[in-house]
Every structure is written in C-alpha cells, then in structure tokens.
Design a protein around this motif. Structure first.
Motif, PDB file in Angstrom:
ATOM      1  N   GLY A  28       0.852  -1.195   0.000  1.00 17.92           N
ATOM      2  CA  GLY A  28       0.000   0.000   0.000  1.00 17.92           C
ATOM      3  C   GLY A  28       0.884   1.240   0.000  1.00 17.92           C
ATOM      4  N   PHE A  29       0.436   2.320   0.630  1.00 22.33           N
ATOM      5  CA  PHE A  29       1.267   3.534   0.673  1.00 22.33           C
ATOM      6  C   PHE A  29       1.406   4.045   2.103  1.00 22.33           C
ATOM      7  CE2 PHE A  29       2.428   7.916   0.660  1.00 22.33           C
ATOM      8  CZ  PHE A  29       3.375   7.997  -0.345  1.00 22.33           C
ATOM      9  N   GLY A  30       2.659   4.114   2.578  1.00 23.71           N
ATOM     10  CA  GLY A  30       2.934   4.827   3.825  1.00 23.71           C
ATOM     11  C   GLY A  30       2.618   4.096   5.112  1.00 23.71           C
ATOM     12  N   VAL A  74       9.050  21.127   7.801  1.00 22.15           N
ATOM     13  CA  VAL A  74       9.093  20.970   6.335  1.00 22.15           C
ATOM     14  C   VAL A  74       9.480  19.528   6.019  1.00 22.15           C
ATOM     15  CG1 VAL A  74       9.632  23.379   5.839  1.00 22.15           C
ATOM     16  CG2 VAL A  74      11.515  21.758   6.191  1.00 22.15           C
ATOM     17  N   PHE A  75       9.101  19.068   4.837  1.00 22.42           N
ATOM     18  CA  PHE A  75       9.440  17.682   4.478  1.00 22.42           C
ATOM     19  C   PHE A  75       9.681  17.545   2.986  1.00 22.42           C
ATOM     20  CE2 PHE A  75       5.514  16.021   2.523  1.00 22.42           C
ATOM     21  CZ  PHE A  75       4.569  16.960   2.902  1.00 22.42           C
ATOM     22  N   GLU A  76      10.133  16.353   2.616  1.00 27.60           N
ATOM     23  CA  GLU A  76      10.344  16.021   1.206  1.00 27.60           C
ATOM     24  C   GLU A  76       9.842  14.616   0.939  1.00 27.60           C
ATOM     25  OE1 GLU A  76      11.137  17.136  -1.684  1.00 27.60           O
ATOM     26  OE2 GLU A  76      11.218  19.171  -0.910  1.00 27.60           O
ATOM     27  N   LEU A 140      10.898   2.288  -2.718  1.00 30.19           N
ATOM     28  CA  LEU A 140      11.101   2.673  -1.314  1.00 30.19           C
ATOM     29  C   LEU A 140      10.953   4.195  -1.258  1.00 30.19           C
ATOM     30  CD1 LEU A 140      11.849   1.617   1.530  1.00 30.19           C
ATOM     31  CD2 LEU A 140      14.238   2.134   0.982  1.00 30.19           C
ATOM     32  N   TYR A 141       9.889   4.641  -0.614  1.00 29.96           N
ATOM     33  CA  TYR A 141       9.604   6.083  -0.530  1.00 29.96           C
ATOM     34  C   TYR A 141      10.429   6.659   0.624  1.00 29.96           C
ATOM     35  CZ  TYR A 141       6.784  10.367  -0.210  1.00 29.96           C
ATOM     36  OH  TYR A 141       6.350  11.672  -0.171  1.00 29.96           O
ATOM     37  N   ILE A 142      11.248   7.639   0.303  1.00 33.03           N
ATOM     38  CA  ILE A 142      12.135   8.250   1.299  1.00 33.03           C
ATOM     39  C   ILE A 142      11.482   9.544   1.775  1.00 33.03           C
ATOM     40  CG2 ILE A 142      14.498   9.060   1.724  1.00 33.03           C
ATOM     41  CD1 ILE A 142      14.312   6.123   0.791  1.00 33.03           C
ATOM     42  N   ALA A 200       6.079  26.152  -0.459  1.00 31.01           N
ATOM     43  CA  ALA A 200       6.932  25.405   0.481  1.00 31.01           C
ATOM     44  C   ALA A 200       6.284  24.052   0.765  1.00 31.01           C
ATOM     45  CB  ALA A 200       7.077  26.192   1.780  1.00 31.01           C
ATOM     46  N   LYS A 201       7.124  23.051   0.939  1.00 29.89           N
ATOM     47  CA  LYS A 201       6.583  21.731   1.293  1.00 29.89           C
ATOM     48  C   LYS A 201       6.599  21.638   2.819  1.00 29.89           C
ATOM     49  CE  LYS A 201       6.509  17.097  -0.651  1.00 29.89           C
ATOM     50  NZ  LYS A 201       5.148  17.216  -1.182  1.00 29.89           N
ATOM     51  N   CYS A 202       5.567  22.247   3.412  1.00 35.91           N
ATOM     52  CA  CYS A 202       5.481  22.251   4.874  1.00 35.91           C
ATOM     53  C   CYS A 202       4.202  21.526   5.287  1.00 35.91           C
ATOM     54  CB  CYS A 202       5.507  23.678   5.417  1.00 35.91           C
ATOM     55  SG  CYS A 202       4.197  24.742   4.825  1.00 35.91           S
ATOM     56  N   ASN A 205       0.624  23.146   5.076  1.00 33.99           N
ATOM     57  CA  ASN A 205      -0.152  23.190   3.826  1.00 33.99           C
ATOM     58  C   ASN A 205      -1.052  21.965   3.700  1.00 33.99           C
ATOM     59  OD1 ASN A 205       1.044  25.547   3.006  1.00 33.99           O
ATOM     60  ND2 ASN A 205       2.493  24.580   1.613  1.00 33.99           N
ATOM     61  N   TYR A 206      -0.523  20.838   4.156  1.00 31.02           N
ATOM     62  CA  TYR A 206      -1.278  19.592   4.025  1.00 31.02           C
ATOM     63  C   TYR A 206      -2.371  19.537   5.097  1.00 31.02           C
ATOM     64  CZ  TYR A 206       2.189  18.586   0.548  1.00 31.02           C
ATOM     65  OH  TYR A 206       2.967  18.686  -0.578  1.00 31.02           O
ATOM     66  N   ALA A 207      -2.060  20.049   6.277  1.00 29.87           N
ATOM     67  CA  ALA A 207      -3.085  20.124   7.330  1.00 29.87           C
ATOM     68  C   ALA A 207      -4.267  20.960   6.831  1.00 29.87           C
ATOM     69  CB  ALA A 207      -2.488  20.746   8.595  1.00 29.87           C
ATOM     70  N   GLY A 239      -4.777  18.217  -3.832  1.00 31.05           N
ATOM     71  CA  GLY A 239      -4.391  18.165  -2.423  1.00 31.05           C
ATOM     72  C   GLY A 239      -2.931  17.808  -2.224  1.00 31.05           C
ATOM     73  N   GLY A 240      -2.422  16.856  -2.987  1.00 29.58           N
ATOM     74  CA  GLY A 240      -1.027  16.426  -2.786  1.00 29.58           C
ATOM     75  C   GLY A 240      -0.276  16.227  -4.079  1.00 29.58           C
ATOM     76  N   MET A 241      -0.664  16.916  -5.151  1.00 33.66           N
ATOM     77  CA  MET A 241       0.034  16.735  -6.425  1.00 33.66           C
ATOM     78  C   MET A 241      -0.282  17.863  -7.411  1.00 33.66           C
ATOM     79  SD  MET A 241      -2.060  13.190  -6.848  1.00 33.66           S
ATOM     80  CE  MET A 241      -1.713  12.889  -5.125  1.00 33.66           C
ATOM     81  N   THR A 308       5.612  12.801  -6.818  1.00 36.71           N
ATOM     82  CA  THR A 308       6.470  11.654  -6.508  1.00 36.71           C
ATOM     83  C   THR A 308       5.624  10.464  -6.081  1.00 36.71           C
ATOM     84  OG1 THR A 308       8.278  13.088  -5.899  1.00 36.71           O
ATOM     85  CG2 THR A 308       8.343  10.868  -4.995  1.00 36.71           C
ATOM     86  N   ALA A 309       4.671  10.708  -5.197  1.00 35.44           N
ATOM     87  CA  ALA A 309       3.842   9.611  -4.701  1.00 35.44           C
ATOM     88  C   ALA A 309       2.897   9.110  -5.789  1.00 35.44           C
ATOM     89  CB  ALA A 309       3.063  10.069  -3.475  1.00 35.44           C
ATOM     90  N   ALA A 310       2.243  10.026  -6.485  1.00 35.48           N
ATOM     91  CA  ALA A 310       1.212   9.647  -7.470  1.00 35.48           C
ATOM     92  C   ALA A 310       1.804   9.255  -8.821  1.00 35.48           C
ATOM     93  CB  ALA A 310       0.253  10.813  -7.665  1.00 35.48           C
TER      94      ALA A 310
HETATM   95  C1  COI Z   1       4.799  13.336  -2.733  1.00 34.80           C
HETATM   96  O1  COI Z   1       4.380  13.145  -3.877  1.00 34.80           O
HETATM   97  O2  COI Z   1       5.919  12.963  -2.354  1.00 34.80           O
HETATM   98  C2  COI Z   1       3.963  14.024  -1.784  1.00 34.80           C
HETATM   99  O3  COI Z   1       4.502  14.722  -0.999  1.00 34.80           O
HETATM  100  C3  COI Z   1       2.511  13.830  -1.825  1.00 34.80           C
HETATM  101  C4  COI Z   1       1.921  13.359  -0.541  1.00 34.80           C
HETATM  102  C5  COI Z   1       2.234  11.935  -0.236  1.00 34.80           C
HETATM  103  C6  COI Z   1       2.160  14.277   0.584  1.00 34.80           C
END
Ligand code: COI
Length: 362
Positions: A28-30, A74-76, A140-142, A200-202, A205-207, A239-241, A308-310
C-alpha cells in the motif's frame, strides 16, 4: 561528501526476512516502514551535528517543543528504485535537497547543505536496501523532514531542529488502482494565498488541505482540486500533487509557479520530457470554467495528476457542487500514458537518461 560523520547504530533485531517479505508483498502507501532512520540535530550554537543512523523508533519529545504548537516543519518525498544489476537509484535527489532548503527558508528554518541531504538519503537506502520492493509500481519512498524542537512557547523561529529521514516500502498511492481518478473541485476552501507558504513543502499546507480532501472523499472523489485564493477561478493544484491538461492539438499545459503552487520535481521532469518529444508545453493559468467547457467541446482530451507519490495518474472525472463532467472517455489517454512511460522508464533505468537525473546509490 559532507564533513559530518554519521555514527552507526545498527538495529539489534531488524524485522525477520520472512515477515519483511510478507509486508512487501502488498505494502500500500505509507504504512510499511524500514528498520532504520537517519537523524541530524541542529542548534544555533553548534550548527548541524550529531549525525546518526539508528533503529527507527519513537522520538522523545517535550510537550512544549515548538513544532507541536506553531507547526514549524518541512518535508520532502523521493523514491529509491531497484536496478537490474542489484543496485539502487534515487531520482533527482538534489532537486529535493534544493526544495528542502527553499521550504526551510520560507519557514525561517536553517538550511541543510545539499550534500548532507543526499548523503543522509543514500545512507538510509544502502542500509535498508532489503526494503526496496520488487514490482513495477513499487519503490522505497524516502521521507526526509525537519522540525522545530526548542522547548519554548514564545512565537519565534526555534533555535533547535531535528532532521530525520525515514523510509517506507510503497506500492501505488491511490487505493483504487484504477487507471483514472476522480477529483472534487473545492469551492469553499483554498490551499494557498499569494505571499503565503504555497510553494513550500510544509506540513501546515497539508493540514490545511485535509478538510477539503475529506469533502472530496465524501463526494466519492480521490483528490481535491484547489482553485486560486484571490479570484476562486484558476486551477492551482490537487491536495497532494500538481495537475496537467492535454489538448486536442496534442499540446500540454500546467498552472504556472508563482508562489502558491508546489514546484514539483515530477512536474518539472514532465515539462522537460514533453519538450524533448517536441510536444508544445505551456505554463499558463487555466480556469475551472475553461476546463469544463473544453471537456464538453472535446478541446480538452486528457488531464492528469503528477507527483512523486502519485507518479502520473489520469483524471477521468471532475465533480463539483453543480454537477460533474468526464474527460475524454473517463480513462487514461494516450498522451498521459506516453509521458508516464517516458518518465518511469528513466526512473527505473530502463531507458537512456539524457538529463542525468538518475542518482546511483550503490
Ligand atoms: C509526494 O508526492 O511525495 C507528496 O509529498 C505527496 C503526498 C504523499 C504528501
């Protein structure tokens, strides 16, 4: 190589191989995490220090840690892939490192040197190589991230930070696994305003996107679409892409970066690949009204989400309070598939890499 030396504390009891294989079969994811994490501390007095790789586990945190109150975080996100020769690669990690610096700057946080960011990701991938799953959509999602951990309730930039990298074995981001997703156009909520933190990837924004995303889910949609905050007219991002549109002359457009949109690494890679193929690309504003009219008239042939995720995921249905419309036949179109294949073939080292995007970890 950075000057900072990573102290290694290998996991005394990593997940047994049989259990790991079971987890990797359908991750799955995450939700599936590797054995280790990288941590680096920052203080105003010492700068970046105390770099380690250690067993992944809970982080002790004071309840007055600044991030818990004022969300200075912040994240990546980037992915590691297995190669045919038994090695592993990352895709354009320096782009993530640069964006991490830009995000940090916007949130008044210290700048992590690019070398150190990449070294930390490499080290985790090397150490937890067994967690890179097999299979076409798998990787592998970093997840590198940094947060404020000064123990203080005053509103000011923290003087201490913790940078961490964790890794999660992932399959497809979308549960449905369908070849196209549906999106809900939020009329009430916006994601980012000019001068705000949209680029910014903070975490904040997602909250701020979650209530709109819940509304999308309630209406049976996979993702929310945000319109601009000033005119509530222009399509900005999901929302995330990021989002792209494909027209009946074969050309491509995507909303321009202007401070309210996340500068996606996948977005920028697709713009380059499309230009390489001689496809006309435009970074220009596109309104929800145009989207609807063009989908009805057939001028708009396809739309897709990317990140990246999608990766690249076709958008088949667009829903809003006043009704819905389909794009093309509601499935994935040929241009979307073509661009996705071009990107994924480079990411997975199945095609030539003319732009030197693939970073060999080992
Ligand atoms: C990504 O595509 O890496 C994202 O940040 C989207 C989401 C999982 C937050």
């Amino acid at each position: 190589m950075s000057k900072l030396k990573f102290v290694r504390h290998p996991h005394p009891s990593p997940v047994p191989a049989a259990k790991r294989a079971e987890l990797l079969a359908n991750p799955g994811f995450g939700r599936v995490f590797s054995d280790h994490m990288v941590t680096i501390r920052y203080s105003e007095a010492e700068g970046w220090h105390d770099a380690r790789i250690e067993p992944r586990g809970p982080i002790p945190m004071d309840p007055a840690a600044a991030v818990l109150h004022y969300a200075q975080e912040v994240f990546e996100g980037l992915k590691a892939y297995k190669t045919a020769d038994g090695g592993a690669t990352l895709f354009r990690p320096r782009e993530n490192a640069k964006r991490f610096q830009q995000s940090a700057e916007r949130l008044a946080m210290p700048s992590l040197p690019e070398e150190l960011f990449v070294e930390a990701c490499d080290l985790l991938v090397k150490t937890d190589r067994a967690w890179i799953p097999d299979g076409d959509g798998a990787s592998l999602y970093i997840r590198p991230f940094m947060f404020a951990n000064e123990i203080f309730l005053g509103v000011k930039p923290s003087s201490n930070y913790l940078f961490i990298v964790i890794a999660s074995s992932v399959g497809s981001y979308f549960k449905s696994g369908a070849d196209a997703v549906s999106v809900w156009v939020s009329q009430e909520y916006t994601r980012a305003a000019p001068g705000g933190t949209g680029a910014a990837k903070c975490g904040g924004n997602y909250a701020a996107s979650l209530l709109a995303q819940s509304e999308a889910t309630r209406h049976g949609c996979d993702q929310v679409v945000f319109l601009d905050a000033a005119e509530r007219k222009w399509v900005e991002e999901l929302g995330g892409m990021n989002v792209f549109f494909v027209f009946n002359d074969g050309s491509l457009s995507t909303p321009p970066l202007g401070g309210t949109i996340l500068p996606g690494v996948t977005r920028s890679s697709l713009l380059t690949l499309a230009k390489d193929k001689g496809i006309k690309v435009r970074e220009e504003r596109y309104s929800y009204d145009e989207w609807k009219a063009d989908a009805h008239s057939g001028k708009l042939r396809e739309a897709f989400a990317c990140g990246t995720a999608a990766v690249v995921t076709a958008i088949g249905t667009v829903r809003a309070p006043e009704g819905e419309f389909k794009i093309g036949n509601g499935g994935a179109g040929t241009r979307t598939e073509e661009l996705k294949a071009a990107l994924v073939d480079i990411q997975r080292s199945r095609a030539a890499d003319p732009h030197k995007w693939v970073h060999k970890v080992f």
